[in-house]
Design a protein around this motif. Structure first.
Motif, PDB file in Angstrom:
ATOM      1  N   ARG A  45     -24.090  25.218 -17.795  1.00  0.00           N
ATOM      2  CA  ARG A  45     -24.906  24.298 -18.605  1.00  0.00           C
ATOM      3  C   ARG A  45     -24.588  22.844 -18.244  1.00  0.00           C
ATOM      4  O   ARG A  45     -25.475  22.014 -18.129  1.00  0.00           O
ATOM      5  N   VAL A  46     -23.292  22.558 -18.099  1.00  0.00           N
ATOM      6  CA  VAL A  46     -22.887  21.183 -17.789  1.00  0.00           C
ATOM      7  C   VAL A  46     -23.417  20.791 -16.409  1.00  0.00           C
ATOM      8  O   VAL A  46     -23.988  19.699 -16.238  1.00  0.00           O
ATOM      9  N   VAL A  66     -28.809  17.257 -13.174  1.00  0.00           N
ATOM     10  CA  VAL A  66     -30.174  16.941 -12.737  1.00  0.00           C
ATOM     11  C   VAL A  66     -30.464  15.447 -12.922  1.00  0.00           C
ATOM     12  O   VAL A  66     -31.306  14.871 -12.230  1.00  0.00           O
ATOM     13  N   PHE A  67     -29.750  14.850 -13.881  1.00  0.00           N
ATOM     14  CA  PHE A  67     -29.956  13.418 -14.131  1.00  0.00           C
ATOM     15  C   PHE A  67     -29.694  12.603 -12.859  1.00  0.00           C
ATOM     16  O   PHE A  67     -30.371  11.607 -12.596  1.00  0.00           O
ATOM     17  N   ALA A  68     -28.681  13.041 -12.092  1.00  0.00           N
ATOM     18  CA  ALA A  68     -28.314  12.299 -10.875  1.00  0.00           C
ATOM     19  C   ALA A  68     -29.289  12.659  -9.766  1.00  0.00           C
ATOM     20  O   ALA A  68     -29.013  13.502  -8.920  1.00  0.00           O
ATOM     21  N   ALA A  98     -23.121  24.077 -26.283  1.00  0.00           N
ATOM     22  CA  ALA A  98     -23.147  23.640 -24.884  1.00  0.00           C
ATOM     23  C   ALA A  98     -22.880  22.141 -24.799  1.00  0.00           C
ATOM     24  O   ALA A  98     -22.271  21.661 -23.846  1.00  0.00           O
ATOM     25  N   LEU A  99     -23.330  21.419 -25.840  1.00  0.00           N
ATOM     26  CA  LEU A  99     -23.157  19.973 -25.852  1.00  0.00           C
ATOM     27  C   LEU A  99     -21.681  19.597 -25.941  1.00  0.00           C
ATOM     28  O   LEU A  99     -21.251  18.588 -25.385  1.00  0.00           O
ATOM     29  N   ALA A 100     -20.903  20.426 -26.633  1.00  0.00           N
ATOM     30  CA  ALA A 100     -19.473  20.132 -26.802  1.00  0.00           C
ATOM     31  C   ALA A 100     -18.790  20.055 -25.434  1.00  0.00           C
ATOM     32  O   ALA A 100     -18.007  19.134 -25.182  1.00  0.00           O
ATOM     33  N   GLY A 109     -17.607  17.112 -19.758  1.00  0.00           N
ATOM     34  CA  GLY A 109     -17.994  17.652 -18.459  1.00  0.00           C
ATOM     35  C   GLY A 109     -18.966  16.743 -17.725  1.00  0.00           C
ATOM     36  O   GLY A 109     -18.815  16.498 -16.516  1.00  0.00           O
ATOM     37  N   PHE A 110     -19.967  16.234 -18.449  1.00  0.00           N
ATOM     38  CA  PHE A 110     -20.967  15.391 -17.782  1.00  0.00           C
ATOM     39  C   PHE A 110     -20.367  14.044 -17.331  1.00  0.00           C
ATOM     40  O   PHE A 110     -20.586  13.631 -16.185  1.00  0.00           O
ATOM     41  N   PRO A 111     -19.582  13.351 -18.199  1.00  0.00           N
ATOM     42  CA  PRO A 111     -18.948  12.124 -17.707  1.00  0.00           C
ATOM     43  C   PRO A 111     -18.040  12.383 -16.496  1.00  0.00           C
ATOM     44  O   PRO A 111     -17.954  11.557 -15.594  1.00  0.00           O
ATOM     45  N   LEU A 112     -17.392  13.536 -16.462  1.00  0.00           N
ATOM     46  CA  LEU A 112     -16.535  13.861 -15.317  1.00  0.00           C
ATOM     47  C   LEU A 112     -17.375  14.024 -14.052  1.00  0.00           C
ATOM     48  O   LEU A 112     -16.994  13.555 -12.967  1.00  0.00           O
ATOM     49  N   TYR A 113     -18.527  14.679 -14.231  1.00  0.00           N
ATOM     50  CA  TYR A 113     -19.447  14.847 -13.095  1.00  0.00           C
ATOM     51  C   TYR A 113     -19.893  13.472 -12.573  1.00  0.00           C
ATOM     52  O   TYR A 113     -19.898  13.210 -11.381  1.00  0.00           O
ATOM     53  N   MET A 114     -20.211  12.599 -13.503  1.00  0.00           N
ATOM     54  CA  MET A 114     -20.648  11.252 -13.130  1.00  0.00           C
ATOM     55  C   MET A 114     -19.511  10.476 -12.449  1.00  0.00           C
ATOM     56  O   MET A 114     -19.725   9.731 -11.498  1.00  0.00           O
TER      57      MET A 114
END
Lengths: 974, 60
Positions: free
Chosen positions: A41-42, A47-49, A268-270, A275-280
């Motif tokens: 999910r994370v 896809v944002f990037a 999933a948001l938790a 997870g998403f900031p780490l991806y960024m």
């Protein structure tokens, strides 16, 4: 350089891997543990990037230095600040199946135009973003091969992406059918582009520079050069860009689609919060090395395409291919997901409100095909914008135009969750103001550049972003606030606000429906959807709520209506679904009851906050008290429908609350139906000692009732309290019985005393006879008289002891007693009577089995028992006495073949004064005395039927005496 | 409580973004130092997530 065939081969292979992963997931080849894993999910949020993160940001970094970080920090902040926007958005959207941002707005600001306007504005704003994805792919491909023009490459790319989007994104109609294949494919795409970027960054550090240290040295040596080439982004511009990227992450349709539409788990948001900031973070870490390496290599391409330039300038084909795949991956992800989201939004909020299909049309096929056509049309429109763009604008500029457009949804979105007063007038005013500024300061210059190529048209620069973003947001927010304060929200808006803010006890619950059954609801819905769709939707909602087909409880039907509206909104959008359901399944006016409201609140327990949550806790506490009350309580409303049925009520009646709550009293089973019905109409408020038989139990009940009238109604609900006094009634009867026994006991003791004196006299005379006579016959007779008088004395003593509740002096008289001998003595005594000849007594007990006790009293036990057995037996039937053993006890059984004891009296035979003999033939004390003696010997006695043919088996269990200090006790021989 | 601190820090970053940007360009820091506060924030969010999951399991 690569040939076209090679490039198409690589591109096709990449897309086939993506297709394959989606297909394998849909077919179950990739297990659900992977497809539904939080990490998947994370990664799908990656896809944002898109092309901006891969290309635009490098161009931005080349121009503005470290300011490129704003893009990644803004996106990450949206997830760090999830409790402010994303968490409530996710909660509301998941619980009401709001498949798009337009649905959310239409739900919170109910008006026919809201969804449509949001959809059109979103489409208008996001098209430049889609166009730049196409632009990035076509330019990258063209850098590798110049055989075909960028336009042709763009067309080929658009066609391929359209097919994939239709194949995997629009196979199911409703957003309730999650496309797990799409989620896995997008997650894979995110992993591929990140890995590719990290590989290129690694190549730059260790191959272009040689090592990390060498890169640091190069940086120090060229610091001035870098500073001179970079422009400084002002403080205001930095902040407005940060806010723009933050808002874009929350409101962009592709992020919403992956975070909410394709996701059914709020948790999933938790994981995404970190997870998403780490991806960024990982993504942004790769940007500087690539930028510096390209500068070091004197790359001649535009800075945005440095990743591909690294490979081209170093002649490394692997890096070139990886950069090409990364570009393809980033652009295709954004294009597919955004197109899917926009297609659903446009269909539900723009096309469907304008075109109402007839009932004979298969609505499912129609919607599915329309969505497919819309996907193709949106990609075509993006291509159109791409064509108009040319090469004049940087990717980042176009991205920012789109992001500032999406920024305009931020005030309205904040109003959804954080401002009760916000209303649709304010939203409209804000959006108009914001979009006017955006249009004139960002879109118009862009369009002017594109359409007219005017040399006087203002360029989109740092200043125009900053001013446009700040001005448009300020104008939007100001108008939104002013108009929301000046105008009153409608009742529907107030309810929706309460629902979204979840801190109010007011809810969208509106009581009872006109429809009174599932069938009626289905028929009504068929008027709007047609018979097939109506049946399907009703069946689906029933199965989701686990309700039966014949459900007719008012609050259950109301819940069913809500479920159907939720389901329809995931297919048709919130506006249309709400309109249809409101039209065909209307509520009765002022029909909300406190019970139904409470029922409704149960579903929203976790969503309440603040004072509402505290009040709800108090309500729950009182309800729990009522539920756990040891007294049976039920409440019946003015329509004679059962509303409350507490735990004690369930225990008393044996009827589960779920099966009666919401049903009329007349639906209860007997005897409760008759009991409650009679009591409801009875003029008396109390009824005592009502005897009923429920199941096999006889119950004695006290009934009380009270009317709970309030100031709004003349006649209130009826509360009925039922006291089960069956046990206390039994105890009362037992007490009376015992008192009777006690008085009789006193009487018996007196009589025994009176009898004792003459018996003593008889015993004295018999002793005298023994002393005075030498006649052996006389001596035997006098001996027997003495023995019998002693027995009489013992019985009388026992009777006295029994009457006074004494247990006797067992210790003093305890000696080892051989039971065989004791039984034989009893038989000998009974042989004096004539019955012995008619009913033989057969002693089959084992010898040398001892118990500790009084031989005389034990003999009395057997005399009484054997005598009773003889009395019950027919002539020539025998009575057998047998023994068996267990580890510590000896069990004596006396079995006769007489008429037996009725089963309902078996437990009473050992009670004093209970007899089955004819009046005058038994005192009813014999077996009571036997029971007392056996208990005094630490044993037990019970009577059971001998066998099916009749007769009685008396089972006496006595402790076995271990007389040999280590000598083994008798045990059963098997 | 911890959640509020994270919100506070993120808002702080918003206010001090230009300063952070200048810091990055300062001579006495390595180019990757700017990522350290970001990483710490991620670790804090991870810890918060772990704690919530742990509490949820305990409640179950």
């Amino acid at each position: 350089m690569f040939s076209l065939t090679q490039l198409f081969g690589i591109g096709l292979a990449y897309l086939m891997i993506l297709f394959g992963s989606a297909y394998a997931t849909e077919r179950g080849i990739i297990p659900r543990s992977i497809s539904r894993h939080p990490a998947t999910r994370v990664f799908s949020l990656g896809v944002f990037a898109g092309a901006i993160a891969l290309h635009g940001v490098i161009g931005f970094a080349a121009k503005y230095g470290s300011s490129y970080l704003l893009y990644f920090i803004g996106a990450g902040a949206a997830f760090f600040l999830a409790p402010v926007l994303l968490a409530p958005l996710s909660r509301i959207a998941l619980s009401h199946k709001l498949g798009s941002l337009a649905d959310v707005f239409a739900y919170r600001y109910p008006a026919p135009w809201v969804g449509g306007v949001i959809s059109i504005l979103m489409l208008l704003g996001v098209l430049p973003l889609l166009a730049l994805q196409i632009h990035a792919v076509s330019v990258t491909t063209h850098l590798l091969n110049q055989e075909l023009s960028e336009d042709v490459l763009a067309i080929l790319f658009c066609l391929t992406i359209s097919v994939f989007a239709i194949l995997f994104g629009a196979r199911h109609l409703s957003t309730r059918d999650k496309h797990e294949g799409l989620v896995v494919a997008i997650a894979l795409e995110s992993i591929i582009k990140l890995t590719a970027l990290m590989f290129i960054a690694w190549f730059c550090i260790y191959h272009v520079f040689g090592s990390a240290g060498a890169m640091e040295t190069w940086l120090l040596e060229n610091k001035e050069l870098l500073k001179n080439t970079e422009q400084r982004l002002g403080d205001g511009a930095s902040r407005s860009l940060l806010l723009t990227f933050f808002a874009a992450t929350v409101a962009m349709p592709h992020v919403y689609h992956m975070l909410i539409t394709e996701n059914d788990d709020e948790r999933a948001l938790a994981g995404a919060r970190w997870g998403f900031p780490l991806y960024m973070l990982l993504f942004s870490l790769c940007i500087p090395p690539i930028l510096w390496a390209a500068i070091n290599l004197n790359a001649e391409t535009a800075a945005e395409f440095y990743p591909i330039a690294i490979g081209l300038n170093t002649g490394n084909e692997a890096v070139t291919i990886v950069a090409f795949v990364a570009c393809l991956s980033a652009a295709s992800g954004v294009l597919i997901v955004t197109t899917l989201a926009l297609a659903s939004m446009t269909l539900n909020h723009v096309l469907l409100p304008l075109y109402r299909p007839s009932r004979s049309v298969d609505i499912y096929s129609l919607l599915l095909n329309s969505r497919r056509i819309l996907i193709a049309l949106i990609i075509l429109a993006s291509f159109g914008i791409y064509e108009l763009l040319g090469e004049d604008q940087s990717l980042m500029s176009l991205g920012i135009v789109a992001f500032v457009a999406v920024l305009q949804f931020l005030p309205g979105l904040l109003g959804v969750f954080h401002w009760r007063r916000a209303n649709r007038t304010g939203l409209a005013a804000g959006l108009i103001a914001g979009y006017l500024v955006w249009f004139s300061l960002l879109f118009l210059p862009l369009a002017d550049n594109l359409l007219f190529g005017s040399p006087f048209a203002p360029e989109i620069s740092e200043r125009s972003w900053h001013v446009a973003a700040t001005l448009s947001l300020a104008a939007n927010s100001m108008m939104f606030c002013i108009f929301s304060v000046l105008t009153q929200p409608t009742t529907e808006e107030k309810l929706a606000a309460a629902q979204c803010m979840s801190d109010s006890l007011a809810s969208s619950f509106r009581g009872e429906l006109y429809a009174s059954s599932v069938t009626e609801m289905e028929n009504n819905l068929a008027m709007a959807l047609g018979r097939t769709a109506s049946s399907r939707e009703v069946a689906l909602a029933l199965s989701e709520l686990s309700y039966p087909q014949d459900e007719n409880r008012p609050h259950a039907l109301s819940k069913l209506r809500n479920q159907m509206e939720t389901n329809l909104s995931s297919m048709l959008g919130q506006t249309i679904a709400h309109r249809i359901v409101d039209r065909v399944l209307p509520f009765k006016a002022n029909s909300g009851s406190v019970h139904a409201l409470e029922n409704y609140l149960e579903d929203y327990q976790t969503q309440l906050t603040g004072l509402a949550a505290e009040l709800d806790d108090l309500r729950r506490y009182h309800r729990q008290v009522l539920q756990d009350l040891p007294t049976a309580v039920c409440s019946i409303d003015t329509e004679y429908t059962i509303r409350t049925w507490n735990l004690a009520m369930q225990n008393v009646t044996g009827i589960e609350a779920e099966t009666v709550v919401g049903f009329p009293v007349t639906d209860l089973k007997e005897p409760w139906k008759d009991l409650l019905n009679t009591f409801i109409y009875d003029s008396s408020r109390h009824k005592t000692k009502i005897e009923i038989v429920s199941g096999e139990k006889k119950l004695v009940l006290n009934l009380h009732k009270a009317s709970v009238a309030n100031y709004t109604r003349e006649r209130g609900d009826l509360v009925i309290v039922i006291e089960d006094i069956s046990e206390s009634q039994l105890i009362e009867e037992q007490l009376i019985h015992n008192e009777r026994l006690a008085s009789i006991g006193q009487l018996v003791a007196g009589i025994a005393h009176e009898i004792g004196n003459p018996v003593t006299g008889i015993a004295c005379l018999a002793q005298n006879m023994q002393l005075d006579s030498q006649d052996p016959e006389l001596l035997e007779l006098s001996g027997q008289i003495l023995e019998q008088t002693e027995r009489i004395s013992t019985i009388l003593q026992t009777l006295v002891n029994f009457a006074y509740g004494s247990k006797g002096d067992m210790k003093r008289r305890s000696v080892p007693v051989e039971l065989y001998r004791c039984i034989n003595e009893a038989i000998n005594l009974l042989s004096l009577s004539q019955r012995e000849t008619e009913v033989p007594l057969i002693n089959q007990c084992e010898k040398d089995v001892y118990t500790l006790g009084d031989p005389q009293r034990l003999s009395q036990v057997f005399v009484n028992l054997l005598s009773n057995s003889q009395d019950a037996s027919k002539q020539h039937d025998d009575v057998r006495i047998t023994s068996r053993f267990d580890e510590k006890s000896v069990i004596i059984e006396i079995v006769d073949r007489g008429h037996g004891i009725p089963s309902d009296k078996l437990n009473k035979v050992f009670e004093p004064f209970f007899t089955t003999k004819d009046p005058g033939k038994g005192t009813g004390l014999g077996l009571a005395i036997v029971s007392t003696i056996v208990e005094e010997h630490h044993g037990s006695i019970r009577a059971v039927p001998a066998d099916e043919s009749g007769g009685t088996r008396i089972i006496i269990m006595l402790p076995q005496y271990d007389h040999g200090q280590g000598a083994p006790m008798k045990v059963q021989q098997s | 409580m911890f959640e509020r601190i994270i919100v506070f820090i993120v808002l702080g970053i918003f206010v001090f973004t230009p300063a952070v940007s200048s810091w990055w360009e300062a001579d006495f820091f390595s180019w990757y130092d700017v990522y350290l506060p970001w990483l710490l924030l991620i670790l804090a969010a991870l810890w918060l997530h772990w704690r919530t999951e742990h509490n949820n399991k305990l409640e179950q």
